[in-house]
Design a protein around this motif. Structure first.
Motif, PDB file in Angstrom:
ATOM      1  N   TYR A   1      35.976  42.290  27.774  1.00  0.00           N
ATOM      2  CA  TYR A   1      35.603  42.117  29.185  1.00  0.00           C
ATOM      3  C   TYR A   1      36.214  43.218  30.046  1.00  0.00           C
ATOM      4  O   TYR A   1      35.547  43.769  30.939  1.00  0.00           O
ATOM      5  N   GLY A   2      37.492  43.546  29.784  1.00  0.00           N
ATOM      6  CA  GLY A   2      38.142  44.610  30.541  1.00  0.00           C
ATOM      7  C   GLY A   2      37.449  45.949  30.339  1.00  0.00           C
ATOM      8  O   GLY A   2      37.244  46.709  31.295  1.00  0.00           O
ATOM      9  N   ALA A   3      37.089  46.243  29.076  1.00  0.00           N
ATOM     10  CA  ALA A   3      36.406  47.506  28.796  1.00  0.00           C
ATOM     11  C   ALA A   3      35.024  47.541  29.438  1.00  0.00           C
ATOM     12  O   ALA A   3      34.593  48.568  29.968  1.00  0.00           O
ATOM     13  N   TYR A   4      34.333  46.403  29.387  1.00  0.00           N
ATOM     14  CA  TYR A   4      32.994  46.335  29.986  1.00  0.00           C
ATOM     15  C   TYR A   4      33.064  46.554  31.488  1.00  0.00           C
ATOM     16  O   TYR A   4      32.271  47.317  32.065  1.00  0.00           O
ATOM     17  N   THR A   5      34.033  45.905  32.126  1.00  0.00           N
ATOM     18  CA  THR A   5      34.184  46.060  33.571  1.00  0.00           C
ATOM     19  C   THR A   5      34.505  47.506  33.935  1.00  0.00           C
ATOM     20  O   THR A   5      33.941  48.069  34.881  1.00  0.00           O
ATOM     21  N   GLY A   6      35.431  48.116  33.156  1.00  0.00           N
ATOM     22  CA  GLY A   6      35.792  49.502  33.429  1.00  0.00           C
ATOM     23  C   GLY A   6      34.622  50.452  33.216  1.00  0.00           C
ATOM     24  O   GLY A   6      34.411  51.389  33.995  1.00  0.00           O
ATOM     25  N   ALA A   7      33.863  50.206  32.123  1.00  0.00           N
ATOM     26  CA  ALA A   7      32.715  51.069  31.835  1.00  0.00           C
ATOM     27  C   ALA A   7      31.648  50.937  32.907  1.00  0.00           C
ATOM     28  O   ALA A   7      31.005  51.924  33.289  1.00  0.00           O
ATOM     29  N   GLN A   8      31.441  49.714  33.393  1.00  0.00           N
ATOM     30  CA  GLN A   8      30.462  49.515  34.465  1.00  0.00           C
ATOM     31  C   GLN A   8      30.884  50.273  35.714  1.00  0.00           C
ATOM     32  O   GLN A   8      30.048  50.841  36.427  1.00  0.00           O
ATOM     33  N   GLY A   9      32.195  50.277  35.987  1.00  0.00           N
ATOM     34  CA  GLY A   9      32.689  50.997  37.152  1.00  0.00           C
ATOM     35  C   GLY A   9      32.463  52.501  37.045  1.00  0.00           C
ATOM     36  O   GLY A   9      32.292  53.187  38.057  1.00  0.00           O
ATOM     37  N   MET A  10      32.455  53.013  35.791  1.00  0.00           N
ATOM     38  CA  MET A  10      32.213  54.444  35.576  1.00  0.00           C
ATOM     39  C   MET A  10      30.732  54.763  35.473  1.00  0.00           C
ATOM     40  O   MET A  10      30.351  55.920  35.318  1.00  0.00           O
ATOM     41  N   GLY A  11      29.890  53.738  35.517  1.00  0.00           N
ATOM     42  CA  GLY A  11      28.455  53.959  35.368  1.00  0.00           C
ATOM     43  C   GLY A  11      28.059  54.278  33.930  1.00  0.00           C
ATOM     44  O   GLY A  11      27.084  55.009  33.704  1.00  0.00           O
TER      45      GLY A  11
END
Length: 254
Positions: free
Chosen positions: A17-27
Motif C-alpha cells: 500500500y505504501g509503495a502504491y501510494t508513493g508510485a501514484q504520487g509520482m504518476g
C-alpha cells in the motif's frame, strides 16, 4: 503457523500500500499485465518457462549446494571446538572470528577477485564458496549447541558399552541433537536463501540478477521487485511450514 502467515500478509500488504501510494504520487504507470510473461509463455514452439522461474531454480540450486557445503564445513569446525585439543580449538575459534568479522560482500569479492584468478574459480564456484564459508561459521555454532544439548549421560552410556567417539557421535549424539538443531537451522536456510541475492553483484544468473535484467529492459521497477519479493516470501514460508512438520515428528518420536 496461521498467525505467522497472517502477520506476513499484513506486513506485505502495508508495504504494498505504501509503495502504491508513493508510485501514484509520482504518476507511475503500473504495468502488472506484463508480469505473467516473465513466469511462462505459450508460443508456436509450445510452453516455455519465463525468466522468474528460471531464476528461482538457479537460486534454489545455488542455495542448496552452498548449504550442504556449509553443513560439512560447520560440522568439522564444531567437532574441532568440541575435541578438547588445543590446536583444534584454536583453529576453529580463529576461523569463526575471521569469518564473523568479514562482511559478506567483502568475502564475495575476496573469493572472486582475489582467490578466483589464483585457483581458477569462476563466478558460480566463487558464489557457492562464499555463501558456504560465511554461513558455515553460523551453522557450526548451531551444531555445537545442539550437540551440547544432549545429556552427558548419553556419552557415559555409550562409553560403558565400548563405543568409540566416532560411533557415539554417529549413532547416539547426532541423531538426538537433530531436534535441537532444526529450528535454528531452518532460520539459517532462510537466511542463506536471502543472502544468495548478493551474488548478483558479480552477475551470477539467479533470481535477483534476472530481475535486474528485466528492469533494465522494461523499467518496471515496482512490479518486478514486488514480484521477486513475493517469490522469496513464498519460498521461505513453504520452507518454514515444511520444517514445522519435521519438528513435530521429532518431538513425538523422541
Amino acid at each position: 503457523m496461521p498467525i505467522s502467515v497472517l502477520i506476513y500478509a499484513v506486513i506485505v500488504g502495508l508495504i504494498g500500500y505504501g509503495a502504491y501510494t508513493g508510485a501514484q504520487g509520482m504518476g507511475y504507470n503500473w504495468q502488472w499485465y506484463r508480469i505473467p510473461q516473465y513466469f511462462y509463455r505459450v508460443t508456436d514452439e509450445g510452453f516455455q518457462w519465463g525468466e522468474i522461474p528460471i531464476g528461482l531454480v538457479a537460486t534454489i540450486t545455488l542455495s542448496v549446494t552452498a548449504f550442504l557445503l556449509a553443513m560439512l564445513i560447520g560440522l568439522v569446525v564444531a567437532l574441532l571446538r568440541l575435541s578438547g585439543l588445543v590446536v583444534g580449538s584454536a583453529v576453529a575459534v580463529g576461523f569463526l572470528e575471521l569469518i564473523r568479522n568479514i562482511p559478506l560482500l567483502v568475502l564475495l569479492y575476496l573469493f572472486y577477485y582475489v582467490l578466483g584468478p589464483v585457483f581458477g574459480f569462476d563466478r558460480y564456484v566463487a558464489s557457492i564458496l562464499t555463501l558456504a564459508v560465511f554461513h558455515s561459521a553460523l551453522i557450526s555454532e548451531i551444531l555445537r549447541a545442539g550437540i551440547n544439548a544432549v545429556p552427558t549421560g548419553q556419552w557415559e552410556a555409550a562409553k560403558s558399552i565400548g563405543m568409540s567417539t566416532s560411533q557415539t557421535y554417529r549413532y547416539i549424539i547426532l541423531p538426538q541433537s537433530i531436534r535441537f538443531m532444526l529450528p535454528p537451522l531452518t532460520g539459517e536456510v532462510v537466511h542463506l536463501i536471502k543472502s544468495s541475492a548478493i551474488v548478483s553483484v558479480i552477475a551470477v544468473a539467479e533470481l535477483t540478477t534476472l530481475g535486474r535484467n528485466i528492469i533494465s529492459d522494461t523499467y518496471m521497477s515496482f512490479e518486478i521487485w514486488f514480484t521477486i519479493a513475493l517469490v522469496y516470501l513464498a519460498v521461505t514460508l513453504i520452507l518454514s511450514i515444511g520444517v514445522s512438520f519435521l519438528e513435530k515428528k521429532y518431538a513425538v518420536d523422541q
